[in-house]
Structure formats: structure tokens, C-alpha cells
Design an enzyme around this catalytic site. Structure first.
Site, short mmCIF file in Angstrom:
data_model
loop_
_atom_site.label_atom_id
_atom_site.label_comp_id
_atom_site.label_asym_id
_atom_site.label_seq_id
_atom_site.Cartn_x
_atom_site.Cartn_y
_atom_site.Cartn_z
N ASP A 1 0.81 -1.21 0.00
CA ASP A 1 0.00 0.00 0.00
C ASP A 1 0.85 1.27 0.00
OD1 ASP A 1 -2.39 1.51 0.27
OD2 ASP A 1 -2.16 1.58 2.45
N HIS A 2 0.47 2.25 -0.79
CA HIS A 2 1.04 3.60 -0.78
C HIS A 2 2.56 3.64 -0.92
CE1 HIS A 2 -2.37 6.27 -0.25
NE2 HIS A 2 -2.90 5.37 0.58
N GLU B 1 0.00 9.70 6.28
CA GLU B 1 0.15 8.26 6.45
C GLU B 1 1.59 7.89 6.17
OE1 GLU B 1 -2.47 4.44 5.52
OE2 GLU B 1 -1.68 5.32 3.70
N HIS C 1 -6.63 10.87 5.05
CA HIS C 1 -6.18 9.84 5.97
C HIS C 1 -6.37 10.29 7.41
CE1 HIS C 1 -3.44 8.37 2.54
NE2 HIS C 1 -4.35 7.45 2.75
N HIS D 1 -9.74 5.46 -0.59
CA HIS D 1 -8.70 5.73 0.41
C HIS D 1 -9.21 6.72 1.45
CE1 HIS D 1 -4.96 4.55 -2.20
NE2 HIS D 1 -5.83 3.59 -2.09
N ASN E 1 -9.76 1.00 1.73
CA ASN E 1 -8.67 0.88 2.69
C ASN E 1 -9.14 1.23 4.11
OD1 ASN E 1 -7.26 0.47 0.34
ND2 ASN E 1 -5.65 1.95 0.80
#
Length: 340
Positions: A95-96, A169, A212, A249, A271
Site C-alpha cells: 500500500d502507498h 500516512e 487519511h 482511500h 482501505n
């Protein structure tokens, strides 16, 4: 097999599209949180996606070692063995990954997986995300096109981010402003660069005010209708209904109505991290407060081994996180839809 093969992962996505539901994609950082994710999916009778961030993968390798490739492979190996006992299917995802981390994380993993495929084996992970939200769109799409080719060779699926998710994040931050909303022009540029399946399958995180972390009501203004606008415009261009397999997200704290509208507009993966972190930690806090005299050796006493045994509070943490994941499965409508 409990870990989805490339064919099964594609089937999972197709089933979500056809059934208008989405899979929770749960970030894990350890064997305990991974076990909790499996438990949550099993309780909801849902398949799901287990994912690891760059920070999570480093932590999993040892907080003093910080080897993101080793940590990723270790968690994948643990999942492959332990998931056999839960009766559901999960896909594994990184992820990311920003541009600065590609050469030390996702590219090495893709190289390993490409070799696995050449050797007649299955790739360790089923998908990888490239987060190009912090670079110009043209550069983002150029790198994404290169990674899509590598992903196809490794029999994995690429996830891209078109737009910006606010908040923070793993050290990657973005302001909460108008850049959080992907435009129709961005969507058209994406399909021009990456195709609509003809160059390989990819997942797309279009942003509609996503942030986030968790914020108080009113701080985040989600506009899920943007997803339909982009799907309709791009769909008219390429001759497909809902051409993008969408990812949601920054969904922690979203309302059920916002989640439902996003899924109706083509989201097949959402997510979840901040909410599950809290759900894991909260029962531990309660245990420590209630068993203060037992978890500490105070006033010359020896404490209570049953109270400070990591399994005592660990099981509570896992149960708390599993419960939150099961709730997410119900909100995303994946509950009861496990394969088989």
C-alpha cells in the site's frame, strides 16, 4: 488456496463489480494484526484484502532492522500458512508506495515475483500500489505505465492514485484543499496512458475529498458523486460501463451513506487502517487499567502472570480489531459473499 491466485483475485474483483460490493483492505503491521484481519473476515464470511505499508513492512522486519522487502515477504509467508485455518480467501497487497520508495520496495518485489512466474510459481503478492499523488500527473502516469508493464509480467495488479488524499500516512502528508478532488480530465488522461484493460488490469484510487486519519464531523467534505461523473465520462469515451475498478482511500470515519454511494459508483476496495488501529489498541488499554495491580510488580509483589501474559491482552486486541473488520464487511456489503 487461502491466498488468492492471480485468476482468483481477478474473479474476486469481478464478483465485487457484478454484486455491487467492495472488499475491506486492512493494513497490518504484525502477525497479530494479520491474524485479527483473518478473524474479522471469517466472522463476516467475507473474502478480503490484507495490505502492508512501507512503515508496516519495515516494522514487521524488526523495528531496529527496517528492511521493507524482508518485512513484506515475512508477513506474506505468515499469511500463506495461517490463512489456511479461516475458510476465506484473501489477496495480499502493498500500500502507498511513493516514487521515493519504488527502488527499495515495490520494484524489488516485482522482480522477485517476475522470477517466480518464470519458474512456474505464483507471485507472493497479488497487487501493489504506486502512489504518485505527490508528483505531477504526467509523471505519475508515465511511471504507472512502466509499472503496469512490470506488474503484468509478474501476474500482479497495479493500483494507482489519481488525485491527492489529504492528511498523513507513514510520513507522507498532503494538505486538505481543492486538490483532493480528481477531475474528469484526470480520468481521461489516466485511461489514455494506461488503457482500459488492454494493457493490463489496474485499480484506480480517484479522490473525492478523502483524508487519511479521523477528523471531527464537517472537517472532511466527501463528494462520492465525483466518482460517477468520472466513470460516466470515461465510460462514454471507451465504450464501457464503470471502466475503473475504484479504490476508496482515507475512509476512516466516513458515514454509511457516503460508503454506500461510493460503492454504488464503482468502488471495489476500501482501505481501512486508522479505525482498526484504534479497535486493536482500545481493549489493551482497558485490560491494563482493569488489571493494574496484576500487570505491574508494585509494592514488592510479583504481579499476576495471567494478567501480563501477552496472550491475555493480545486475544482481546485481536477480537476488537476483528469486530471492526466484520463491521466494515457489512458496510461494504461483502459479508456473506466469500468464494465457495
Amino acid at each position: 488456496m487461502p491466498i488468492a491466485t492471480p485468476e482468483v483475485y481477478n474473479e474476486m474483483i469481478d464478483r465485487a463489480r457484478a454484486g455491487s460490493f467492495a472488499y475491506p483492505a486492512v493494513n497490518v503491521t504484525s502477525s497479530q494484526t494479520l491474524t485479527a484481519a483473518l478473524q474479522g473476515f471469517a466472522e463476516a464470511e467475507s473474502d478480503g484484502i490484507i495490505q502492508v505499508s512501507v512503515g508496516g513492512s519495515e516494522y514487521a522486519s524488526g523495528s531496529t532492522v527496517k528492511d521493507r522487502v524482508a518485512g513484506s515477504l515475512a508477513l506474506a509467508a505468515y499469511a500463506a500458512e495461517v490463512a489456511k485455518g479461516y475458510g476465506i480467501t484473501v489477496a495480499l497487497h502493498t500500500d502507498h508506495c511513493t516514487k521515493s520508495n519504488l527502488d527499495t520496495w515495490v520494484r524489488p518485489l516485482l522482480q522477485i515475483e517476475a522470477q517466480q512466474v518464470k519458474d512456474g510459481k505464483l507471485p507472493t503478492f497479488q497487487s501493489h500500489m504506486f502512489d504518485g499523488s505527490d508528483i505531477p500527473l504526467e509523471e505519475n502516469l508515465a511511471i504507472s505505465a512502466e509499472l503496469l508493464e512490470l506488474s503484468t509480467a509478474a501476474r500482479t495488479i497495479l493500483e494507482v492514485e489519481i488525485g491527492v488524499v489529504g492528511g498523513e500516512e507513514d510520513g507522507h502528508e498532503a494538505e486538505i484543499n481543492d486538490k483532493l478532488y480528481t477531475t474528469v480530465e484526470d480520468g481521461l488522461a489516466t485511461v489514455a496512458a494506461l488503457g482500459s484493460g488492454d494493457k493490463g488490469r489496474y485499480l484506480t484510487a480517484l479522490t473525492f475529498g478523502n483524508v487519511h486519519g479521523v477528523y471531527k464531523p464537517g472537517a472532511v467534505k466527501l463528494r462520492p458523486a465525483i466518482l460517477k461523473e468520472i466513470q460516466d465520462a470515461v465510460g462514454a469515451k471507451v465504450g464501457k460501463t464503470n471502466p475503473f475498478d475504484l479504490v476508496f482511500h482515507g475512509g476512516s470515519g466516513s458515514t454509511e451513506a457516503e460508503i454506500a454511494e461510493a460503492v454504488d459508483n464503482g468502488v471495489i476496495k476500501m482501505n481501512i487502517d486508522t479505525d482498526t488501529q484504534y479497535a486493536f489498541t482500545r481493549p489493551v488499554v482497558s485490560h491494563m487499567f482493569k488489571n493494574y495491580d496484576g500487570v505491574l510488580k508494585i509494592d514488592g509483589e510479583v504481579g499476576n502472570k495471567k494478567a501480563y501474559d501477552p496472550r491475555a491482552w493480545g486475544k482481546l486486541a485481536e477480537a476488537g480489531m476483528a469486530s471492526r473488520i466484520a463491521e466494515a464487511c457489512r458496510q461494504l456489503r461483502s459479508a456473506g459473499h466469500k468464494l465457495g
